[in-house]
Design a protein around this motif. Structure first.
Motif, short mmCIF file in Angstrom:
data_model
loop_
_atom_site.label_atom_id
_atom_site.label_comp_id
_atom_site.label_asym_id
_atom_site.label_seq_id
_atom_site.Cartn_x
_atom_site.Cartn_y
_atom_site.Cartn_z
N PHE A 192 8.47 4.57 -7.46
CA PHE A 192 7.77 3.87 -6.37
C PHE A 192 8.40 4.18 -5.02
N ASN B 81 4.64 -2.89 -0.64
CA ASN B 81 4.46 -3.29 -2.04
C ASN B 81 5.31 -2.46 -2.99
N SER B 82 5.44 -1.16 -2.69
CA SER B 82 6.32 -0.34 -3.52
C SER B 82 7.74 -0.88 -3.46
N ILE C 133 7.40 7.67 -3.84
CA ILE C 133 6.02 7.65 -3.35
C ILE C 133 5.97 7.09 -1.94
N ILE D 138 8.04 -4.09 -5.45
CA ILE D 138 8.12 -3.82 -6.89
C ILE D 138 9.51 -3.31 -7.24
N GLU E 207 -2.53 -9.54 -5.61
CA GLU E 207 -3.08 -8.86 -6.79
C GLU E 207 -1.97 -8.39 -7.73
N LEU E 208 -0.97 -7.71 -7.13
CA LEU E 208 0.11 -7.16 -7.94
C LEU E 208 0.92 -8.25 -8.62
N PHE F 157 -2.49 0.57 6.16
CA PHE F 157 -2.48 0.94 4.74
C PHE F 157 -1.11 1.44 4.31
N THR F 158 -0.51 2.26 5.17
CA THR F 158 0.82 2.76 4.83
C THR F 158 1.79 1.61 4.63
N VAL G 131 1.16 -0.08 1.28
CA VAL G 131 1.67 0.67 0.13
C VAL G 131 3.19 0.63 0.11
N GLU H 109 1.84 -8.54 -12.47
CA GLU H 109 3.24 -8.57 -12.86
C GLU H 109 3.67 -9.96 -13.32
N MET I 70 -2.77 -7.40 -1.26
CA MET I 70 -2.35 -6.51 -2.34
C MET I 70 -1.21 -7.13 -3.15
#
Lengths: 452, 401
Positions: free
Chosen positions: B280, B33-34, B283, B37, B352-353, B26-27, B30, B357, B349
């Motif tokens: 982002f 993807n951050s 985070i 972006i 999806e993003l 999961f990390t 995230v 976008e 993910m």
């Protein structure tokens, strides 16, 4: 027993304070980010005048040519033509009331020369606007419907502009210059905390108009029409001139550019829609509405939900924040499991001395709930700073062209959001701790005692 | 180094291992993807401006009184500005650096299906290049004799920016060539090439930041009012801002919609993107920290749990490095599984993003880079408790049991 368990749980939290703190902090950081994004998205879908928003509808109909692009989303519906607006208003339906508006701009000054002029957007609308949307007033109020018809030179200004131009006094009756005209102030609005400017279909967050003038005045003095004219091919060229010129051609054209809002009483929507259909049918005979009839009559709720749901940036953020929170929770159970396993001996001893499983479960659930509450408190504090940070980032990103006051209310925690955060914190910690608790309460009595 | 005992040990603590694997996966999702972006947001971010943006002031006056003459006002403005102390050069212009979003297409032939080249066309006086302090690279610069003040008349000559010239005429000099400023019409001759400057966000987005065309033209009306670019003596622009503005207030019937240094326009051009990408990245950094602490915490817990086993191994002759290697290998196996799973979660993910976008965000090379970095961080996080384990003395085992 409850009290004893409580003190045991408390002791166990105190036992390795570093690890407990790490656990609480992890949950709090995850919750903090999650709540920050929740708050922002909560306000982005905040619905104005909730007690009657269900019954206030934007009326749109597809008057365009056959060659125009198909409509896939309600937001693509064109604005309404002057002809249709007038026809509909002049054929009243019992119980239904209307208001219209369009955007303009002008240079505004208190007197001819005393102050530095400001350019501002102006909303052109009618007397019904202030009643239908319940604009709050500090001084005075809206104008009368006669003022619309006669084209009185009156104006409603915002509290902020009243401060700027009149130093905050009750300015009703004073005059203001708009471009080269002189207008009389009839009302000063209070800060109007609607999170999105829904009434002119821009849905821009944060900016509410500072100036409102009657339709009659706008038409008489021909102030600019700051709109996108959705025209037929025949007017494609002229539409660039409609902003400042050619009023007569505009009102006889097939160009959509006005917003028509209708307050329709509960249960009369269907009737109203068929009224619209009955209106459009004979228009077709006049060579208008060449496409298949399409009307969209959506209330404020439907529109805001649609716009908020399409907010890509926030959705993206929300997705990241949810996964972030999930990782934090996983991290927290890892630590929790480690803490619990350390105490297998103690549990095994209590069980050997006759404590039932349920008592053990009670003790650990208590401990977990305490962690959840602590995480909630710290998480809300983190969210508070997170929102403060996001507000500042937003101001920085727009280069301080808007004031913090005007958007601060969109970055404010309220009791509902705080409650939600606590509930999320406790519920999520409980769910993730199910496995560690199950492990620990299944330790057979006395199994761990032999070597100690 | 035997892998088998490690796998056996992992099997004994399945839940903890699974927990770590999911957490790492999961990390990774995230973080990558951050970063995706941020990278797509920061594409072409903060490029050199090519001009002394600190010293140039941009003023945008707008008439509200339509009975006033714009041309007369421009003449008065220019005269007053040139008399003002500290002003080095000034030009009215149709667009400003960093804020020119009126992108148009030009063509190399007059044919119907001629290839389009995106650009921004600037109108200005013969002082345009001097005001922006742009170098003349080839050909000649515009002089007062080239200026067109009559709106009925058309320009027959243009200058190109360096990048524009390279784009249109990659193999030869641009001087003397013909360019069509709109489809099938407005053919113009290229007379000169000037140094690059940043146009605005739209071209920047397409990676064509510096493609511009200049015309010697100063025809203004209520429909097209000019902006002014004013280069001040170095360092005084900020303090002279109000003085410059007051010059413009001398003309009646209009207001100043904006007056600021180009530096601020530049800041605005990049800020939205910059702050978004930064959010982002912050985070992800926080998340990497949290995961690293979690891993350190859990490894340290396992070290405590296995003190006896470690002591026994040491007593039986295992070296410190063996113990260290044991924990690092264990962690690497978990990391590897986590990263593979992470790739799958990331792909889902990102898909999806990218939909939200409307742009393909995926960058496998970047993912591998992040994965390696993350692995390194994991190893450091394991190293601290593993060192402690290695320091457990062989005698421990003989004491308690």
């Amino acid at each position: 027993m409850l009290q004893y368990n409580f003190s045991l749980a408390l002791n166990s939290l105190k036992e390795r304070p570093g690890l407990t703190f790490l656990m609480v902090l992890t949950i709090a950081v995850g919750l903090g980010l999650f709540t920050t994004i929740q708050t922002i998205s909560y306000y982005s879908s905040d619905i104005p005048i909730q007690h009657k928003s269900q019954n206030i509808y934007l009326v749109t109909m597809d008057h365009r040519e056959t060659s125009a692009d198909p409509i896939e989303r309600p937001t693509q519906m064109p604005d309404t033509t002057y002809k249709d607006v007038m026809n509909l208003i002049n054929a009243p339906v019992p119980g239904v009331s209307y208001t219209i508006n369009w955007n303009s701009y002008g240079v505004i000054n208190r007197d001819a020369d005393t102050e530095t002029a400001v350019r501002s957007e102006i909303l052109v609308t009618d007397a019904a606007f202030f009643n239908m949307f319940e604009t709050p007033f500090l001084y005075g109020g809206g104008w009368s419907s006669e003022a619309d018809e006669k084209g009185d030179a009156v104006i409603v200004i915002s509290r902020a502009m009243n401060d700027r131009l009149f130093g905050g006094i009750d300015s009703v009756g004073q005059t203001i210059r708009v471009n080269t005209d002189t207008l009389t102030v009839v009302g000063v609005t209070k800060d109007w905390n609607i999170t999105r400017r829904f009434y002119d279909r821009t849905y821009a967050p944060g900016y509410i108009h500072d100036f409102f003038v009657p339709t009659g005045y706008a038409i008489n003095s021909d102030i600019p029409r700051n709109e996108n004219f959705d025209c037929w091919e025949t007017e494609k060229e002229a539409r660039f001139e409609f902003e400042n010129d050619k009023w007569t051609q505009l009102i006889n054209s097939e160009c959509g550019w006005m917003r028509l809002w209708a307050a329709i009483p509960e249960g009369q929507l269907e009737g109203y829609e068929s009224h619209l259909m009955r209106y459009i049918d004979p228009q077709k005979q006049l060579g208008r509405f060449p496409r298949d009839i399409k009307i969209v009559v959506d209330n404020i709720n439907e529109q805001i939900e649609f716009v908020a749901g399409r907010n890509g940036y926030i959705n993206m953020f929300q997705m990241i924040a949810q996964l972030f929170f999930a990782v934090c929770l996983l991290n927290a159970i890892g630590i929790m499991l480690a803490k619990f396993i350390r105490r297998t001996k103690e549990v095994s001893l209590r069980r050997a001395l006759g404590a039932r499983k349920s008592v053990i479960i009670q003790q650990y659930v208590m401990e977990v709930v305490m962690v959840g509450i602590l995480g909630g408190i710290l998480g809300v504090i983190i969210a508070y700073f997170g929102l403060w940070g996001m507000l500042n980032i937003r101001l920085y990103a727009v280069d301080y062209t808007i004031t913090a006051e005007s958007i601060a209310h969109q970055y404010q925690l309220n009791p509902l959001l705080i409650g939600q955060a606590f509930l999320t914190s406790v519920a999520c910690t409980l769910v993730v701790s199910l496995y560690p608790i199950w492990r620990i309460c299944n330790i057979p009595p006395a199994s761990q005692l032999k070597s100690a | 180094m035997e892998i088998k005992p490690i796998l056996l040990a992992l099997k004994r603590s399945k839940f903890l291992a699974a927990l770590l694997v999911i957490q790492i996966a999961f990390t990774m999702a995230v973080v990558s993807n951050s970063v995706f972006i941020s990278v797509s947001t920061l594409k072409e971010w903060n490029l050199p401006s090519g001009i002394p943006h600190d010293d140039i002031i941009r003023v945008t006056p707008r008439f509200y009184d339509r009975s006033k003459s714009v041309t007369a006002a421009v003449n008065n403005d220019l005269k007053r500005l040139q008399e003002m102390p500290g002003v080095l050069s000034v030009t009215p212009t149709s667009g400003s650096p960093f804020a020119s979003e009126n992108v148009t297409e030009v063509y190399l032939t007059s044919e119907e299906e001629a290839q389009e080249y995106q650009t921004v066309i600037y109108d200005g006086t013969e002082h345009f290049l001097n005001t922006l302090q742009l170098e003349l690279l080839e050909g000649r610069a515009f002089t007062a004799a080239d200026m067109i003040y009559d709106s009925e008349e058309k320009n027959s000559e243009v200058m190109l920016s360096e990048d524009m010239a390279k784009k249109l005429f990659p193999d030869s000099t641009a001087i003397g060539k013909t360019v069509w400023l709109s489809k099938g019409s407005d053919p113009v001759q290229v007379v000169g090439v000037y140094g690059n400057f940043m146009t605005g966000e739209t071209l920047n987005y397409y990676g064509k930041s510096y493609q511009s065309i200049l015309r010697a033209r100063s025809t203004w009306s209520h429909e097209q009012e000019p902006q002014y670019l004013i280069r001040m003596e170095p360092g005084i622009a900020e303090s002279k801002l109000e003085d410059v503005a007051s010059v413009f207030y001398q003309e009646q019937g209009r207001y100043l919609s904006q007056y600021e240094r180009l530096k601020r326009v530049q800041k605005r051009m990049y800020d939205g993107r910059g702050s978004r990408a930064l959010t982002f990245l912050v985070i992800s950094a926080v998340l990497v920290f949290i995961t690293a602490f979690g891993i350190a915490g859990l490894t340290s817990f396992q070290v405590n749990q296995r003190r006896k086993q470690i002591g026994t191994r040491r007593a039986l002759g295992a070296r410190k490095s063996d113990i260290l290697k044991y924990f690092l290998t264990e962690n690497s196996i978990i990391s590897l599984v986590g990263l593979v799973l992470g790739l799958i979660v990331t792909l889902v993910m990102t898909f999806e993003l990218s939909n939200i976008e409307q742009e393909n965000l995926l960058d496998i090379g970047l993912f591998i880079g992040i994965a390696l970095l993350f692995w390194a961080i994991n190893i450091i996080a394991t190293l601290v408790p593993a060192m402690r384990a290695a320091n457990i003395s062989p005698a421990t085992v003989t004491r308690g049991a």
